[in-house]
Design a protein around this motif. Structure first.
Motif, mmCIF file in Angstrom:
data_model
loop_
_atom_site.group_PDB
_atom_site.id
_atom_site.type_symbol
_atom_site.label_atom_id
_atom_site.label_comp_id
_atom_site.label_asym_id
_atom_site.label_seq_id
_atom_site.Cartn_x
_atom_site.Cartn_y
_atom_site.Cartn_z
ATOM 1 N N SER A 220 -21.101 -28.603 28.534
ATOM 2 C CA SER A 220 -21.752 -29.346 29.615
ATOM 3 C C SER A 220 -20.796 -29.435 30.799
ATOM 4 N N ALA A 221 -21.315 -29.834 31.937
ATOM 5 C CA ALA A 221 -20.468 -30.000 33.117
ATOM 6 C C ALA A 221 -19.372 -31.023 32.844
ATOM 7 N N SER A 222 -19.698 -32.103 32.141
ATOM 8 C CA SER A 222 -18.680 -33.122 31.853
ATOM 9 C C SER A 222 -17.620 -32.581 30.892
ATOM 10 N N GLU A 223 -18.010 -31.757 29.921
ATOM 11 C CA GLU A 223 -17.032 -31.143 29.019
ATOM 12 C C GLU A 223 -16.120 -30.194 29.798
ATOM 13 N N LEU A 224 -16.690 -29.441 30.728
ATOM 14 C CA LEU A 224 -15.888 -28.536 31.545
ATOM 15 C C LEU A 224 -14.918 -29.310 32.429
ATOM 16 N N GLN A 225 -15.387 -30.418 33.008
ATOM 17 C CA GLN A 225 -14.505 -31.266 33.828
ATOM 18 C C GLN A 225 -13.295 -31.695 33.013
ATOM 19 N N LYS A 226 -13.562 -32.177 31.812
ATOM 20 C CA LYS A 226 -12.489 -32.659 30.941
ATOM 21 C C LYS A 226 -11.562 -31.511 30.528
ATOM 22 N N LEU A 227 -12.141 -30.377 30.191
ATOM 23 C CA LEU A 227 -11.359 -29.218 29.762
ATOM 24 C C LEU A 227 -10.455 -28.720 30.892
ATOM 25 N N ILE A 228 -10.999 -28.602 32.073
ATOM 26 C CA ILE A 228 -10.238 -28.093 33.220
ATOM 27 C C ILE A 228 -9.183 -29.100 33.657
ATOM 28 N N PHE B 59 -10.232 -20.621 35.211
ATOM 29 C CA PHE B 59 -11.232 -20.614 34.146
ATOM 30 C C PHE B 59 -12.361 -19.620 34.410
ATOM 31 N N LEU B 60 -12.398 -19.037 35.606
ATOM 32 C CA LEU B 60 -13.461 -18.097 35.958
ATOM 33 C C LEU B 60 -13.150 -16.710 35.417
ATOM 34 N N LEU C 77 -21.748 -23.728 37.835
ATOM 35 C CA LEU C 77 -22.051 -22.336 37.484
ATOM 36 C C LEU C 77 -21.618 -22.004 36.066
ATOM 37 N N MET C 78 -20.446 -22.487 35.648
ATOM 38 C CA MET C 78 -19.978 -22.217 34.281
ATOM 39 C C MET C 78 -20.866 -22.910 33.251
ATOM 40 N N ALA C 79 -21.369 -24.093 33.579
ATOM 41 C CA ALA C 79 -22.260 -24.804 32.656
ATOM 42 C C ALA C 79 -23.563 -24.029 32.465
ATOM 43 N N LYS C 80 -24.048 -23.385 33.525
ATOM 44 C CA LYS C 80 -25.302 -22.629 33.463
ATOM 45 C C LYS C 80 -25.099 -21.195 32.981
ATOM 46 N N ASN C 81 -23.914 -20.647 33.227
ATOM 47 C CA ASN C 81 -23.619 -19.245 32.902
ATOM 48 C C ASN C 81 -22.328 -19.172 32.093
ATOM 49 N N PRO C 82 -22.409 -19.370 30.780
ATOM 50 C CA PRO C 82 -21.192 -19.410 29.968
ATOM 51 C C PRO C 82 -20.372 -18.121 30.016
ATOM 52 N N ASP C 83 -20.987 -16.995 30.394
ATOM 53 C CA ASP C 83 -20.216 -15.755 30.516
ATOM 54 C C ASP C 83 -19.209 -15.836 31.661
ATOM 55 N N LEU C 84 -19.385 -16.812 32.548
ATOM 56 C CA LEU C 84 -18.474 -16.995 33.665
ATOM 57 C C LEU C 84 -17.170 -17.670 33.237
ATOM 58 N N ILE C 85 -17.142 -18.213 32.021
ATOM 59 C CA ILE C 85 -15.945 -18.886 31.505
ATOM 60 C C ILE C 85 -15.016 -17.849 30.882
ATOM 61 N N ARG C 86 -13.787 -17.820 31.342
ATOM 62 C CA ARG C 86 -12.784 -16.915 30.768
ATOM 63 C C ARG C 86 -12.522 -17.356 29.326
ATOM 64 N N ARG C 87 -12.470 -16.393 28.406
ATOM 65 C CA ARG C 87 -12.246 -16.705 27.007
ATOM 66 C C ARG C 87 -11.141 -15.818 26.454
ATOM 67 N N PRO C 88 -10.566 -16.209 25.360
ATOM 68 C CA PRO C 88 -10.826 -17.448 24.626
ATOM 69 C C PRO C 88 -10.258 -18.663 25.350
ATOM 70 N N VAL D 14 -4.995 -23.172 26.707
ATOM 71 C CA VAL D 14 -4.635 -21.793 27.024
ATOM 72 C C VAL D 14 -5.950 -21.062 27.281
ATOM 73 N N ILE D 15 -5.997 -20.354 28.423
ATOM 74 C CA ILE D 15 -7.225 -19.682 28.849
ATOM 75 C C ILE D 15 -7.014 -18.180 28.841
ATOM 76 N N GLY D 16 -7.991 -17.452 28.315
ATOM 77 C CA GLY D 16 -7.887 -16.004 28.281
ATOM 78 C C GLY D 16 -6.869 -15.580 27.236
ATOM 79 N N TYR D 17 -6.705 -14.288 27.102
ATOM 80 C CA TYR D 17 -5.751 -13.812 26.103
ATOM 81 C C TYR D 17 -4.357 -13.900 26.704
ATOM 82 N N ASP D 18 -3.646 -14.945 26.348
ATOM 83 C CA ASP D 18 -2.297 -15.204 26.851
ATOM 84 C C ASP D 18 -1.390 -15.366 25.640
ATOM 85 N N GLU D 19 -0.841 -14.247 25.189
ATOM 86 C CA GLU D 19 -0.025 -14.253 23.967
ATOM 87 C C GLU D 19 1.159 -15.207 24.090
#
Length: 92
Positions: A19-27, A35-36, A61-72, A81-86
């Motif tokens: 959710s937008a609130s979860e993203l706010q907290k995560l970021i 995170f994009l 946008l990330m809440a509506k389009n989860p593919d926009l969130i960099r993973r893992p 830790v965002i994205g593959y960051d060994e």
């Protein structure tokens, strides 16, 4: 991470969106642009590299389009830790 003895909880962000609130907290205090996912179709179509969205717009946008969130996205011990960051993963 599992090889290092960590127990992981997986969340499929497409099926169980943040959710937008979860993203706010995560970021938190991090730069929202980190995170994009630049490989996302939305990122490319909106030309976000040249015209990055505001924090509020990016979260919406990330809440509506989860593919926009960099993973893992890895959260442990208050760290994110965002994205593959060994190197980032090694520090856990």
């Amino acid at each position: 991470m599992e090889k290092r003895g960590y127990s992981l909880n997986y969340r499929d962000l497409v099926k169980d969106r943040l959710s937008a609130s979860e993203l706010q907290k995560l970021i938190g205090k991090h730069d929202h642009e980190d995170f994009l996912n630049p490989r996302s179709e939305v990122f490319r179509k909106k030309k976000m590299k040249d015209n990055p969205p505001s924090r509020r717009e990016a979260i919406g946008l990330m809440a509506k389009n989860p593919d926009l969130i960099r993973r893992p996205v890895i959260v442990a011990g208050g760290r994110v830790v965002i994205g593959y960051d060994e190197n980032g993963m090694i520090r856990f």
